[in-house]
Design a protein around this motif. Structure first.
Motif, PDB file in Angstrom:
ATOM      1  N   ALA A  68       0.839  -1.198   0.000  1.00  0.00           N
ATOM      2  CA  ALA A  68       0.000   0.000   0.000  1.00  0.00           C
ATOM      3  C   ALA A  68       0.873   1.247   0.000  1.00  0.00           C
ATOM      4  N   TYR A  69       0.370   2.304  -0.585  1.00  0.00           N
ATOM      5  CA  TYR A  69       1.067   3.587  -0.551  1.00  0.00           C
ATOM      6  C   TYR A  69       0.043   4.713  -0.643  1.00  0.00           C
ATOM      7  N   LEU A  70       0.501   5.941  -0.447  1.00  0.00           N
ATOM      8  CA  LEU A  70      -0.380   7.101  -0.436  1.00  0.00           C
ATOM      9  C   LEU A  70      -0.274   7.853  -1.759  1.00  0.00           C
ATOM     10  N   LYS A  71      -1.417   8.289  -2.261  1.00  0.00           N
ATOM     11  CA  LYS A  71      -1.470   9.051  -3.505  1.00  0.00           C
ATOM     12  C   LYS A  71      -2.163  10.380  -3.248  1.00  0.00           C
ATOM     13  N   ASP A  72      -1.714  11.430  -3.931  1.00  0.00           N
ATOM     14  CA  ASP A  72      -2.405  12.709  -3.826  1.00  0.00           C
ATOM     15  C   ASP A  72      -3.860  12.545  -4.241  1.00  0.00           C
ATOM     16  N   LEU A  73      -4.746  13.264  -3.540  1.00  0.00           N
ATOM     17  CA  LEU A  73      -6.173  13.132  -3.824  1.00  0.00           C
ATOM     18  C   LEU A  73      -6.486  13.555  -5.261  1.00  0.00           C
ATOM     19  N   TYR A  74      -5.846  14.637  -5.710  1.00  0.00           N
ATOM     20  CA  TYR A  74      -6.094  15.147  -7.065  1.00  0.00           C
ATOM     21  C   TYR A  74      -4.913  14.834  -7.970  1.00  0.00           C
ATOM     22  N   GLU A  75      -5.190  14.439  -9.191  1.00  0.00           N
ATOM     23  CA  GLU A  75      -4.123  14.215 -10.163  1.00  0.00           C
ATOM     24  C   GLU A  75      -3.505  15.532 -10.608  1.00  0.00           C
ATOM     25  N   SER A  76      -4.311  16.595 -10.647  1.00  0.00           N
ATOM     26  CA  SER A  76      -3.823  17.920 -11.029  1.00  0.00           C
ATOM     27  C   SER A  76      -3.134  18.577  -9.834  1.00  0.00           C
ATOM     28  N   ASN A  77      -1.883  19.012 -10.014  1.00  0.00           N
ATOM     29  CA  ASN A  77      -1.173  19.711  -8.936  1.00  0.00           C
ATOM     30  C   ASN A  77      -1.902  20.975  -8.522  1.00  0.00           C
ATOM     31  N   ALA A  79      -5.163  21.682  -8.607  1.00  0.00           N
ATOM     32  CA  ALA A  79      -6.326  21.370  -7.773  1.00  0.00           C
ATOM     33  C   ALA A  79      -5.886  20.849  -6.410  1.00  0.00           C
ATOM     34  N   GLN A  80      -4.848  20.012  -6.386  1.00  0.00           N
ATOM     35  CA  GLN A  80      -4.341  19.453  -5.132  1.00  0.00           C
ATOM     36  C   GLN A  80      -3.894  20.558  -4.188  1.00  0.00           C
ATOM     37  N   GLU A  81      -3.125  21.512  -4.704  1.00  0.00           N
ATOM     38  CA  GLU A  81      -2.607  22.587  -3.861  1.00  0.00           C
ATOM     39  C   GLU A  81      -3.724  23.483  -3.351  1.00  0.00           C
ATOM     40  N   GLU A  82      -4.711  23.774  -4.186  1.00  0.00           N
ATOM     41  CA  GLU A  82      -5.799  24.647  -3.726  1.00  0.00           C
ATOM     42  C   GLU A  82      -6.646  23.957  -2.661  1.00  0.00           C
ATOM     43  N   ALA A  83      -6.923  22.678  -2.851  1.00  0.00           N
ATOM     44  CA  ALA A  83      -7.699  21.955  -1.836  1.00  0.00           C
ATOM     45  C   ALA A  83      -6.970  21.942  -0.494  1.00  0.00           C
ATOM     46  N   ILE A  84      -5.644  21.763  -0.522  1.00  0.00           N
ATOM     47  CA  ILE A  84      -4.861  21.787   0.718  1.00  0.00           C
ATOM     48  C   ILE A  84      -4.929  23.169   1.358  1.00  0.00           C
ATOM     49  N   LEU A 117     -14.640  14.685  -7.106  1.00  0.00           N
ATOM     50  CA  LEU A 117     -13.542  15.533  -6.653  1.00  0.00           C
ATOM     51  C   LEU A 117     -13.649  16.959  -7.170  1.00  0.00           C
ATOM     52  N   ASN A 118     -14.070  17.131  -8.406  1.00  0.00           N
ATOM     53  CA  ASN A 118     -14.219  18.493  -8.942  1.00  0.00           C
ATOM     54  C   ASN A 118     -15.289  19.256  -8.173  1.00  0.00           C
ATOM     55  N   ASN A 119     -16.399  18.595  -7.898  1.00  0.00           N
ATOM     56  CA  ASN A 119     -17.479  19.235  -7.145  1.00  0.00           C
ATOM     57  C   ASN A 119     -17.044  19.552  -5.717  1.00  0.00           C
ATOM     58  N   TYR A 120     -16.202  18.688  -5.164  1.00  0.00           N
ATOM     59  CA  TYR A 120     -15.707  18.900  -3.801  1.00  0.00           C
ATOM     60  C   TYR A 120     -14.857  20.166  -3.725  1.00  0.00           C
ATOM     61  N   LEU A 121     -13.994  20.375  -4.697  1.00  0.00           N
ATOM     62  CA  LEU A 121     -13.160  21.578  -4.701  1.00  0.00           C
ATOM     63  C   LEU A 121     -14.012  22.826  -4.860  1.00  0.00           C
ATOM     64  N   ASN A 138      -7.189  34.963   7.522  1.00  0.00           N
ATOM     65  CA  ASN A 138      -6.921  33.691   6.855  1.00  0.00           C
ATOM     66  C   ASN A 138      -7.493  33.694   5.442  1.00  0.00           C
ATOM     67  N   TYR A 139      -8.719  34.193   5.312  1.00  0.00           N
ATOM     68  CA  TYR A 139      -9.345  34.248   3.985  1.00  0.00           C
ATOM     69  C   TYR A 139      -8.575  35.190   3.067  1.00  0.00           C
ATOM     70  N   THR A 140      -8.069  36.290   3.617  1.00  0.00           N
ATOM     71  CA  THR A 140      -7.269  37.226   2.823  1.00  0.00           C
ATOM     72  C   THR A 140      -6.023  36.554   2.278  1.00  0.00           C
ATOM     73  N   ASP A 141      -5.323  35.811   3.117  1.00  0.00           N
ATOM     74  CA  ASP A 141      -4.118  35.125   2.648  1.00  0.00           C
ATOM     75  C   ASP A 141      -4.442  34.049   1.611  1.00  0.00           C
ATOM     76  N   TYR A 142      -5.578  33.376   1.783  1.00  0.00           N
ATOM     77  CA  TYR A 142      -5.990  32.406   0.755  1.00  0.00           C
ATOM     78  C   TYR A 142      -6.220  33.103  -0.576  1.00  0.00           C
ATOM     79  N   LYS A 143      -6.922  34.240  -0.553  1.00  0.00           N
ATOM     80  CA  LYS A 143      -7.214  34.963  -1.794  1.00  0.00           C
ATOM     81  C   LYS A 143      -5.937  35.497  -2.437  1.00  0.00           C
ATOM     82  N   LEU A 144      -4.983  35.930  -1.627  1.00  0.00           N
ATOM     83  CA  LEU A 144      -3.706  36.392  -2.177  1.00  0.00           C
ATOM     84  C   LEU A 144      -2.960  35.225  -2.832  1.00  0.00           C
ATOM     85  N   TRP A 145      -2.939  34.077  -2.164  1.00  0.00           N
ATOM     86  CA  TRP A 145      -2.295  32.897  -2.750  1.00  0.00           C
ATOM     87  C   TRP A 145      -3.019  32.477  -4.027  1.00  0.00           C
ATOM     88  N   LYS A 146      -4.350  32.514  -4.014  1.00  0.00           N
ATOM     89  CA  LYS A 146      -5.145  32.111  -5.186  1.00  0.00           C
ATOM     90  C   LYS A 146      -4.880  33.048  -6.356  1.00  0.00           C
TER      91      LYS A 146
END
Length: 673
Positions: A386-395, A397-402, A434-438, A508-516
């Motif tokens: 067994a091993y761990l895989k990123d939830l999203y195949e797209s980097n 989408a993965q980074e934004e969800a995190i 997954l797309n709907n979740y994001l 926190n929301y401000t920093d998210y929007k700046l990163w986005k």
């Protein structure tokens, strides 16, 4: 029978630690008790609960059970974690002389650490040392640093926080007492009482009882993936994220179907070679993580989901996501075997979603570059490892969800009242695309900001959400609703100049929007400094180009629990400079680690810039994109003043009210879209 008042007493903290009734009392923690183990979240939650109760006549902190070993020496049988935490908080409040003492039997390092606190030596009990640091951080973040506020909290903590002290009578056989408490020598936890109540409904149905117990025990270990705790059950979990195959409790396999371990007798297990047994459980030894919620509070989330699904007339506003109410919430249910089966299946499903669709913290350490938040699912195919895989195949989408999930987590750290986690899990029960979740996570973050934190009707006088504000806003007709209300929101009306009670979620929301903004406009494009795109990006931020590493390396550190006045509060009103009202506004605040806040809160803006941009400083402590922009504006003003003598500003005013206003306008242009 002894009179109850002789063995049971309601005591204040002052009674416990300062009232000696003729001689000092020594509370001794025996060797059989575990080491001090409270973490940041538990200490923060306790201090926050006490602070929120300041207007109440009494706040009850639980029970303390002691046994009198000698004259004025009391052995602590139960409640040592709580008793130690109280002592740590007293020391963190600056109380030097405590009449009654606390010590550890046969643990010299622990005893010395407690005795010398806060003057620690080179060799310390790390749990106690960390607890003291967490208490200092939490007090600074929650109570603040004003003497009047600290004194008010201290007075309430000493006199209005009460504990029920049960003194076990001298003629009681302690061995028998432990037997009565529990065969393991500790009191039953609330969740164990709940398990017993639920199990009663399945008496007589051995198959259902076995399934229920196996699900419960597997789900109760919050530090491992559920797939690890039920090895060999690909018939349940499948190989991939979209192959969870069972639809009900009855479809859950009997025993350990598919696992040879489940078919062995106890004798065979006991006589098996050690190495062979270890291989049977090898998955259990890998990939552990720090859970964001504990089991009792997780049970409440699952109970709320179950009732939302099963009861048409269920009122979510009457439900409390707080483990203090765990037993009471289960007592509201008319328990039946069918309800227990539904709850057990929902528990299994919710744990699967929690482990595989929600972030975990890897090791409890926040480092300057490496993001400790992980969003990975447990993958096992056939006989392969067994091993761990990123939830999203797209980097992307993965980074934004995190970023979104970790933003929620650092904004709502205590393990109680995690409304955002309830909404995420409830959404996944209905839709695990997954797309709907994001999209859901994005909309939930925006919904929180606009329809809770920018709605005056949802906030109290301290600008914190009123009780049930989140459920009133998100749950409409017992359905999730993350569409924005058709109402104009005015930030400047809710948080005008002079307002100092701006909630941490706003930052926190401000920093998210700046990163986005960075992720959408520049990430992956390999733009060069001075290019049109880079120049426009930083102009919209209001500063010069400070390179892209702060955006690439940004994550929501758990240390960011304090608000920093960039122009210091201590210098407000000096000369003809900034007034108290002018510095108390969104444009002059930024989130920062509490260690940096305490050490440099009174520095001039240019001094803060020099210290915080020093490569040797703790960058995690200032890991806020908004604050990094403020530091750069200060640097830009300093540079401009050096070059042009005509516009050179007085020392300390490389950051003035005009800068504050302009920075606030730039930030609001980005977050209110």
């Amino acid at each position: 029978m002894k009179e109850i008042r002789n063995i049971l007493e309601e005591c204040s903290i002052n009674d416990i630690y300062f009232s000696n009734r003729g001689a000092s009392i020594l509370y001794k923690i025996p060797i059989y008790q575990r080491n001090y183990a409270w973490e940041r979240e538990e200490i923060y939650a306790l201090i926050k609960d006490v602070y929120d109760s300041l207007k109440k006549p009494v706040y009850y902190i639980g029970t303390l059970v002691t046994y009198k070993r000698d004259e004025n020496i009391f052995e602590v049988i139960d409640g040592q974690q709580r008793l130690t935490t109280i002592y740590i908080i007293l020391k963190a409040l600056g109380i030097e002389s405590i009449a009654n003492t606390l010590t550890y039997s046969a643990r010299k390092v622990s005893a010395a650490t407690i005795e010398k606190m806060p003057n620690f030596s080179e060799e310390n009990d790390q749990g106690i040392l960390s607890g003291f640091q967490y208490a200092k951080e939490s007090l600074s973040s929650i109570v603040g640093d004003k003497k009047a506020e600290i004194d008010a909290f201290k007075d309430y903590f000493l006199n209005n926080v009460h504990i029920i002290h049960y003194r076990v009578p001298k003629d009681v056989d302690l061995n028998h007492y432990f037997e009565v408490m529990n065969s393991r020598g500790e009191q039953l936890e609330k969740h164990e009482i709940v398990k017993a109540k639920l199990s009663e409904q399945l008496i007589g149905d051995d198959v259902a009882m076995e399934k229920f117990s196996r699900i419960w025990e597997a789900c109760s270990d919050m530090s491992f993936y559920i797939q690890q705790k039920l090895p060999g059950m690909t018939s349940v979990f499948g190989n991939t994220m979209d192959s969870f195959d069972i639809k009900s409790f009855d479809e859950f396999p009997n025993s350990d179907a598919g696992s040879s371990l489940g078919k062995k007798t106890i004798s065979e297990l006991l006589n098996a070679p050690i190495r062979k047994l270890e291989s049977m459980y090898e998955d259990d030894q890998n990939d552990s993580f720090q859970p964001i919620i504990d089991f009792p509070n997780f049970l409440l989330i699952v109970l709320k989901i179950t009732r939302m699904w099963n009861e048409e007339d269920f009122d979510p506003l009457s439900f409390t996501l707080d483990d203090k109410e765990l037993i009471k919430e289960f007592e509201k249910i008319n328990l039946t075997p069918e309800f227990v089966k539904d709850f057990a299946f929902n528990l299994l499903l919710a744990k699967y979603y929690l482990d595989n669709y929600v972030i975990h913290h890897t090791d409890g350490v926040d480092r300057a570059v490496e993001n400790p938040w992980k969003l990975q699912y447990y993958y096992k195919k056939g006989n392969s490892a067994a091993y761990l895989k990123d939830l999203y195949e797209s980097n992307k989408a993965q980074e934004e969800a995190i970023q979104l999930l970790s933003m929620f987590e650092v904004a709502f750290t205590p393990k109680q009242r995690k409304n955002y986690l309830f909404y995420c899990l409830y959404h996944l029960f209905e839709d695990w695309n997954l797309n709907n979740y994001l999209v859901f996570l994005r909309n939930l973050a925006k919904k929180y900001f606009f329809d809770v934190y920018l709605d005056a009707n949802k906030l109290n006088d301290l600008k914190q959400p009123k009780p049930n504000s989140f459920d009133e806003t998100i749950l409409i007709g017992n359905e999730l609703n993350v569409e924005l209300e058709d109402v104009e929101r005015d930030f400047d009306i809710i948080y005008p100049v002079g307002a100092c009670n701006i909630p941490l979620y706003v930052f926190n929301y401000t920093d998210y929007k700046l990163w986005k903004k960075y992720a959408d406009e520049l990430r992956g494009k390999k733009t060069k400094k001075g290019s049109k795109e880079r120049t426009q990006f930083f102009e919209e931020l209001g500063c010069s180009d400070f390179e892209l590493d702060p955006f690439n390396n940004f994550y929501f550190s758990r240390t960011r629990k304090s608000l920093e006045h960039y122009y210091p509060q201590a210098k407000a009103g000096e000369g003809k400079q900034l007034s108290s009202d002018e510095i108390n506004c969104f444009g002059n605040f930024a989130m920062i680690g509490s260690d940096a806040n305490s050490s440099g809160s009174n520095w001039n803006p240019i001094d803060k810039k020099n210290r915080y941009l020093d490569t040797k400083s703790n960058q995690v402590s200032v890991a806020s994109l908004k604050f990094r922009i403020m530091l750069q504006i200060c640097q830009d003003n300093y540079d401009a003043g050096v070059i042009n003598e005509k516009i050179k500003r007085p020392f300390g005013l490389e950051w003035n009210y005009e800068d504050i206003q302009e920075h606030q306008r730039k930030m609001l242009d980005i977050i209110i879209q």
